[in-house]
Design a protein around this motif. Structure first.
Motif, short mmCIF file in Angstrom:
data_model
loop_
_atom_site.label_atom_id
_atom_site.label_comp_id
_atom_site.label_asym_id
_atom_site.label_seq_id
_atom_site.Cartn_x
_atom_site.Cartn_y
_atom_site.Cartn_z
N THR A 136 10.54 -0.36 -7.40
CA THR A 136 10.87 -0.50 -5.99
C THR A 136 11.98 -1.53 -5.82
O THR A 136 11.96 -2.59 -6.44
CB THR A 136 9.64 -0.95 -5.16
OG1 THR A 136 8.58 -0.01 -5.33
CG2 THR A 136 9.99 -1.06 -3.69
N THR A 144 11.86 3.64 -5.47
CA THR A 144 11.64 3.67 -4.03
C THR A 144 12.48 2.55 -3.43
O THR A 144 12.50 1.44 -3.94
CB THR A 144 10.16 3.45 -3.69
OG1 THR A 144 9.41 4.56 -4.14
CG2 THR A 144 9.97 3.28 -2.18
N ASN A 171 2.22 2.01 -3.33
CA ASN A 171 1.15 2.09 -4.33
C ASN A 171 1.24 0.94 -5.33
O ASN A 171 0.96 1.11 -6.52
CB ASN A 171 1.19 3.45 -5.06
CG ASN A 171 -0.13 3.75 -5.75
OD1 ASN A 171 -1.19 3.28 -5.33
ND2 ASN A 171 -0.06 4.55 -6.82
N TYR A 172 1.69 -0.22 -4.83
CA TYR A 172 1.79 -1.46 -5.62
C TYR A 172 2.72 -1.33 -6.82
O TYR A 172 2.65 -2.13 -7.76
CB TYR A 172 0.39 -1.94 -6.06
CG TYR A 172 -0.52 -2.21 -4.90
CD1 TYR A 172 -0.56 -3.46 -4.30
CD2 TYR A 172 -1.33 -1.20 -4.36
CE1 TYR A 172 -1.38 -3.72 -3.21
CE2 TYR A 172 -2.15 -1.44 -3.26
CZ TYR A 172 -2.17 -2.71 -2.69
OH TYR A 172 -2.98 -2.96 -1.61
N ASP A 173 3.60 -0.35 -6.78
CA ASP A 173 4.53 -0.13 -7.89
C ASP A 173 5.80 -0.97 -7.67
O ASP A 173 6.85 -0.45 -7.30
CB ASP A 173 4.88 1.36 -7.99
CG ASP A 173 5.77 1.66 -9.19
OD1 ASP A 173 5.99 0.74 -10.03
OD2 ASP A 173 6.27 2.79 -9.29
N LYS A 229 0.84 -1.20 0.00
CA LYS A 229 0.00 0.00 0.00
C LYS A 229 0.87 1.25 0.00
O LYS A 229 0.57 2.24 -0.70
CB LYS A 229 -0.92 -0.03 1.22
CG LYS A 229 -1.95 1.08 1.24
CD LYS A 229 -2.87 0.92 2.45
CE LYS A 229 -3.88 2.07 2.51
NZ LYS A 229 -4.77 1.95 3.71
N GLU A 230 1.96 1.22 0.77
CA GLU A 230 2.87 2.37 0.86
C GLU A 230 3.52 2.69 -0.49
O GLU A 230 3.73 3.85 -0.82
CB GLU A 230 3.96 2.10 1.90
CG GLU A 230 3.54 2.31 3.34
CD GLU A 230 3.35 3.79 3.67
OE1 GLU A 230 4.07 4.63 3.09
OE2 GLU A 230 2.48 4.09 4.51
#
Length: 632
Positions: free
Chosen positions: A360, A455, A354-356, A351-352
């Motif tokens: 990441t 991220t 944003n499922y990207d 969730k943090e």
């Protein structure tokens, strides 16, 4: 843990159940027990670095021969120093041409050729780091059944009460420490039990010389421990030897501190951790048992072993932080629990970001967070599997080879980002040097993060003070130019001090506490600090059983998410370009991961003993008054 939180103590007890000749014949050395003790202590080295000590008891010597030997050390490598001293007499005998196959001579002349051993690894949570505070501690007497050796993994919260009780008994304790009060309390009831037995046998017409062996045979160790420990408030695994050959290990009634044992027809082994015994004795986990809360394992001089209740067991509150960080991760249950801690964080992490997942990078802070990292990545992959199935089904049979390949090939990007410089870590000793050198404790891997795009998600097992994160880790991670850094803690926010054996006793050093104080200032609620302070002061002279943890009121003003955000603000280094966020485990998920170890006072403030509330209130008073000393 990226921070220097020192460990609790470790105990190791060995009782040989056969003559030394048995071990010489079967294992090729009479030093079998001594060797096992050394391994038990080395395997528990993580539990104490300030000092180490060993005691040996010989049970079958004639009067006039020294039957008990002790050596303790506070050298830089105390275990090695202790066993070098232990081995010195053996080497000296070999050089002088003594026949070490003559086990009668060995037993009578070499100090550590005994049947009973007690070893201890110390982290000094009470008192300074002088040799006087290193366990095992001794209370000697000309009567073997009155001589007591004690070593433990413990902290008692009510040392003041216990100290006063000793004075009321007419004693004059030489030091104000929980170790001395415990030693003298057990010693007092050991003396009383001896005196009771003496009068009993004297009335039956036995001579003084006949009475001593009768006392040794019938000494009621269970009763001694019941009487001695009835006022103890705290967490403890207390090990003791009595000069004639009885031994015991007693565990607190809440099961806060751990103690495990293994028994066969050759040996009895007790240690703080299960995998240590498994490794040293090469036995299955099912062969190693826990001493139950409130029970004592009692080993008599004749080698018989039994378990006895010495305190009424309370609801089990064994320490969950022990599972998260302090225990050896090679234990099968602890390994799975640490993986579960990481796995349970996966939905929150997704969730943090944003499922990207594509942009990441996932990593961990070595070394203790590695197992939680494996669990976290399994959780991420479980989500990916669901997503892949959904994507393929959505195409309804019309998916192209290229799309199918793109979907199937998507995997989380896992890299080893932080690399710990172990040699440098051990070099850092004092606070002044630490501030200058801490930034270089970790190195980073360059070239694996897409600059200003990725991220970086990095997991640590816990965040207590946050100093290493701020002064070292976040700074070096920022050199990789990620767009965002998310630090994950597999433990919840550590909000309250520990008082049962781990060195986390000062509220003002917790980043969660500092964050909530800053939030009070931000929201013009600073008056609450004075209100809670006054409530705490009003309780100072109350019995510990009546004290309420009013520090909880400070935290109730804000959500965990608000506190986490403020922690991130406080820990973001000056000049850091990346956005910084911190995500903590929830207490609910902690209990799911560690269902059998529910002691969560660090996070919830729910202390298992009355003394805990007294400690947290005193710690808050100390904070407000600017006193950084011990709160118990």
């Amino acid at each position: 843990m990226s921070e220097l939180i020192k460990h609790e103590c470790g105990i190791a007890l060995i009782r040989l159940r056969k003559p030394l000749s048995y071990y010489q014949e079967k294992y090729g050395t009479w030093q079998y027990g001594l060797n096992k003790l050394y391994l038990l202590m080395e395997k528990q080295h993580n539990r104490g670095q300030d000092g180490a000590g060993v005691v040996s008891v010989k049970m079958n010597l004639k009067p006039g021969q020294e039957y008990i030997h002790r050596y303790r050390s506070i050298e830089q490598n105390p275990i090695q120093d202790v066993f070098a001293k232990v081995g010195k007499s053996v080497k000296k005998a070999m050089k002088s041409g003594k026949d070490l196959s003559d086990l009668k001579w060995v037993y009578e002349h070499l100090p550590y050729a005994g049947e009973l051993y007690l070893g201890h690894l110390r982290y000094g949570t009470f008192g300074n780091n002088s040799i006087d505070f290193v366990h095992p501690v001794m209370r000697q007497n000309n009567w073997k059944s009155r001589t007591l050796v004690l070593a433990g993994n413990f902290n008692l919260t009510n040392t003041d009460e216990l100290f006063q009780k000793l004075i009321d008994l007419g004693q004059h304790p030489k030091n104000y420490t929980d170790t001395v009060t415990a030693l003298e309390k057990v010693g007092h009831f050991l003396d009383e039990e001896n005196q009771f037995r003496f009068r009993q046998y004297k009335n039956e017409g036995f001579s003084n010389r006949e009475i001593s062996p009768l006392i040794e045979k019938t000494l009621d160790v269970q009763s001694i421990l019941e009487n001695a420990s009835k006022d103890w408030d705290g967490g403890y695994a207390m090990a003791g030897l009595i000069g004639h050959g009885d031994a015991f290990v007693a565990r607190d009634p809440w099961g806060i501190r751990p103690a495990h044992y293994y028994i066969d027809d050759e040996i009895v082994v007790v240690a703080s951790e299960r995998p240590v015994i498994q490794t040293v004795m090469n036995v299955k986990g099912s062969d190693v048992h826990q001493i139950k809360p409130g029970e004592a394992l009692i080993i008599k001089k004749d080698g018989s072993v039994s378990n006895h209740i010495v305190r009424v067991p309370h609801k089990r509150k064994s320490c969950s932080f022990e599972r998260i960080y302090f225990s050896r991760g090679s234990d099968k249950d602890i390994y799975q629990e640490r993986k579960a801690l990481g796995h349970l964080l996966a939905p929150q992490i997704l969730k943090e970001i944003n499922y990207d997942i594509k942009n990441t990078v996932f990593s961990y802070i070595p070394n203790t967070a590695e197992t939680a990292f494996y669990g976290m990545m399994q959780g991420i992959r479980d989500h990916l599997m669901i997503w892949k199935k959904e994507q393929i089904r959505a195409k309804n049979g019309s998916i192209s080879e290229e799309d199918l390949e793109n979907i199937i090939s998507l995997e989380p990007r896992v890299e080893k980002i932080a690399i710990k410089d172990a040699k440098l870590r051990t070099f850092i000793a004092d606070d002044a040097s630490r501030d200058d050198l801490v930034a270089h404790v970790y190195d980073v891997t360059y070239g694996v993060v897409k600059e200003n795009t990725d991220t970086l998600v990095i997991i640590d097992d816990s965040i207590v003070r946050g100093t290493t994160l701020k002064n070292s880790i976040l700074k070096i991670l920022d050199r990789l130019n990620p767009k965002r850094i998310i630090v994950i803690s597999s433990a919840p926010q550590i909000r309250y001090p520990d008082c049962y054996g781990i060195d986390m006793a000062v509220l003002g050093k917790f980043i969660a506490f500092n964050a909530v104080i800053e939030l009070l200032k931000d929201h013009n609620k600073e008056q609450l600090i004075d209100e809670v302070y006054n409530k705490c002061k009003a309780q100072q002279n109350l019995p510990k059983e009546e004290i309420v943890n009013y520090v909880k009121e400070i935290y109730r003003q804000f959500t965990p998410e608000q506190i986490s955000k403020k922690i991130a603000d406080l820990l973001k280094p000056e000049g850091c370009k990346a956005e910084v966020d911190i995500v903590y485990q929830s207490i609910e998920n902690l209990h799911k991961a560690c269902p059998n170890d529910t002691g969560d006072w660090y996070f919830s403030g729910d202390y298992p003993t009355p003394g805990g509330n007294k400690v947290v209130n005193t710690s808050f008073i100390n904070y407000v008054e600017g006193f950084e000393g011990r709160a118990y």
